[in-house]
Enzyme design. Sequence first.
Site, short mmCIF file in Angstrom:
data_model
loop_
_atom_site.label_atom_id
_atom_site.label_comp_id
_atom_site.label_asym_id
_atom_site.label_seq_id
_atom_site.Cartn_x
_atom_site.Cartn_y
_atom_site.Cartn_z
CB THR A 85 26.19 -26.64 1.33
OG1 THR A 85 25.55 -27.87 1.73
CG2 THR A 85 25.85 -26.35 -0.13
CB VAL A 87 27.98 -31.26 8.92
CG1 VAL A 87 28.79 -32.21 8.03
CG2 VAL A 87 28.72 -31.01 10.23
CB CYS A 88 26.63 -31.90 4.44
SG CYS A 88 26.25 -32.55 2.80
CB THR A 89 22.17 -30.57 3.15
OG1 THR A 89 22.02 -31.74 3.95
CG2 THR A 89 22.66 -30.94 1.77
#
Length: 338
Positions: free
Chosen positions: A127, A107-109
Amino acid sequence: MRPGSRRVAFIVFDGVTMLDVSGPCEVLHQAGRLAPPYELVLVSPDGGPVTTSAGLALTGTVPAAEAGGSHTLIIAGGDRLAQQPIEHGLLDATRALAERAERVASVCTGAFVLAELGLLDERRATTHWRHAEALARRYPRTRVEPDAIHIRDGRYVTSAGISAGIDLALALVEEDHGPDVARAVARELVVFMQRPGGQSQFSTALATPPARGDLLRSLIADVLADPGTDHSLPAMAARAAVSPRHLSRLFRAELGTTPARWLERVRLHRAQQLLLDGHSVTSAARISGLGSDETLRRAFARHLGITPSAYRTRFGTTGPPGGPRNHDRPDPDPGLLD
């Protein structure tokens, strides 16, 4: 592990973004009410409490060395993963758990952890838009797609920032248990299951800067009120009492695009809403102003990477069972009027 359940391990660490963990966890928990439940476990490099970026603690995390295997591994994000060197303990924990998992997601970074380990080499990944350039620059062997919501390449699934973790989890539920369960979870959580992984991280409203002048603001309001009427360049120019060439210059100067490109995105957004509300492809094409089924199909393929029929099938049932659907969805692109 309970019979029929799938074990999902979340890797967390000091500075983790809470919603990157809580959002997907709640999706998977709700899915367990309708299908074989998921067994959820929080894992950190050393175990014990973890402090999130909001300052709140996640307690009872399991040390990575004691976590055992899992069907799915999800690496949550945190800004520091994109801004600072990633510590060896987090990398070692992720490597060990990823080797035993059937499916690995971020998730994300969290994608920075996978990329640092080389697990995204020669793979497509995404990302949060704010960190996409840094991911591509730091890991040139990763094929970064900065505008996607989530991407699957082999057994690796990466997603955009924050709330995109919910989209990611819904996609995993759909993969495991089918679209009906995923849509039911979306209804329960009062989120709209309407974002294919390849869809842009931004709506037209967010991707386009607001108009500065009254002339263009007024014209935009007219188009948004009824996207399906005649909004050809000559027709819009006549309503604005300017030449088509001057109107094109205004669009480029104030919105950074052409009238035709902006209008197509507005009409596409309207067609998406119509399909989700139960309209046929032909009806959505006509009412939105895109005109024909073929024009609608081309617009969906170009911007969303999915056919209109498949979009409606996968994401169309978002209202409460037996009741009207999507009444809470906002009108098309109100942010353009800000």
